[in-house]
Design a protein around this motif. Structure first.
Motif, PDB file in Angstrom:
ATOM      1  N   ASN A   8       0.524  -9.559  -0.465  1.00  0.00           N
ATOM      2  CA  ASN A   8      -0.656  -9.956   0.305  1.00  0.00           C
ATOM      3  C   ASN A   8      -1.715  -8.863   0.312  1.00  0.00           C
ATOM      4  N   MET A   9      -1.293  -7.607   0.417  1.00  0.00           N
ATOM      5  CA  MET A   9      -2.244  -6.495   0.397  1.00  0.00           C
ATOM      6  C   MET A   9      -2.980  -6.446  -0.939  1.00  0.00           C
ATOM      7  N   VAL A  10      -2.262  -6.655  -2.011  1.00  0.00           N
ATOM      8  CA  VAL A  10      -2.874  -6.614  -3.342  1.00  0.00           C
ATOM      9  C   VAL A  10      -3.771  -7.832  -3.552  1.00  0.00           C
ATOM     10  N   GLU A  11      -3.359  -8.977  -3.082  1.00  0.00           N
ATOM     11  CA  GLU A  11      -4.181 -10.179  -3.227  1.00  0.00           C
ATOM     12  C   GLU A  11      -5.491 -10.071  -2.443  1.00  0.00           C
ATOM     13  N   ALA A  12      -5.517  -9.212  -1.441  1.00  0.00           N
ATOM     14  CA  ALA A  12      -6.735  -9.025  -0.646  1.00  0.00           C
ATOM     15  C   ALA A  12      -7.820  -8.291  -1.433  1.00  0.00           C
ATOM     16  N   ILE A  13      -7.465  -7.658  -2.547  1.00  0.00           N
ATOM     17  CA  ILE A  13      -8.452  -6.925  -3.354  1.00  0.00           C
ATOM     18  C   ILE A  13      -8.576  -7.544  -4.750  1.00  0.00           C
ATOM     19  N   GLN A  14      -8.428  -8.838  -4.867  1.00  0.00           N
ATOM     20  CA  GLN A  14      -8.424  -9.487  -6.178  1.00  0.00           C
ATOM     21  C   GLN A  14      -9.724  -9.271  -6.950  1.00  0.00           C
ATOM     22  N   ILE A  25     -13.510   0.350  -9.718  1.00  0.00           N
ATOM     23  CA  ILE A  25     -13.216   0.368  -8.280  1.00  0.00           C
ATOM     24  C   ILE A  25     -11.982  -0.472  -7.987  1.00  0.00           C
ATOM     25  N   HIS A  26     -11.876  -1.609  -8.660  1.00  0.00           N
ATOM     26  CA  HIS A  26     -10.688  -2.450  -8.468  1.00  0.00           C
ATOM     27  C   HIS A  26      -9.424  -1.681  -8.831  1.00  0.00           C
ATOM     28  N   LEU A  27      -9.433  -1.011  -9.977  1.00  0.00           N
ATOM     29  CA  LEU A  27      -8.254  -0.246 -10.394  1.00  0.00           C
ATOM     30  C   LEU A  27      -7.952   0.892  -9.424  1.00  0.00           C
ATOM     31  N   GLN A  28      -8.991   1.535  -8.942  1.00  0.00           N
ATOM     32  CA  GLN A  28      -8.799   2.615  -7.967  1.00  0.00           C
ATOM     33  C   GLN A  28      -8.153   2.065  -6.688  1.00  0.00           C
TER      34      GLN A  28
END
Length: 73
Positions: A8-14, A25-28
């Motif tokens: 869920n934490m990772v899906e919040a920054i899709q 920025i996404h990779l960071q």
């Protein structure tokens, strides 16, 4: 096994690959979350590779799966 709360934490920054999104920025952001995880006797790269697809959506996810054989680190 990846915990649902982590997913869920990772899906919040899709990331979708739209022009207004910054892949760096996404990779960071992804690495910031991913580097908080440790599973005994599991290489960190394996954890990140398993988790990364959850951070993608739309065209970016399609690209990832189309090139999955070439992605190993």
């Amino acid at each position: 096994e990846l915990k649902p709360s982590l997913i869920n934490m990772v899906e919040a920054i899709q990331y979708s690959g739209k022009a207004n999104e910054d892949a760096s920025i996404h990779l960071q952001d992804f690495m910031e979350i991913g580097n908080t995880i440790a599973i005994e006797r599991v290489n960190q790269d394996i954890i990140l590779l398993r988790l990364f697809p959850f951070s993608l959506v739309g065209r970016a996810k399609q690209w990832f799966y189309a090139n999955k054989e070439d992605i190993n680190t």
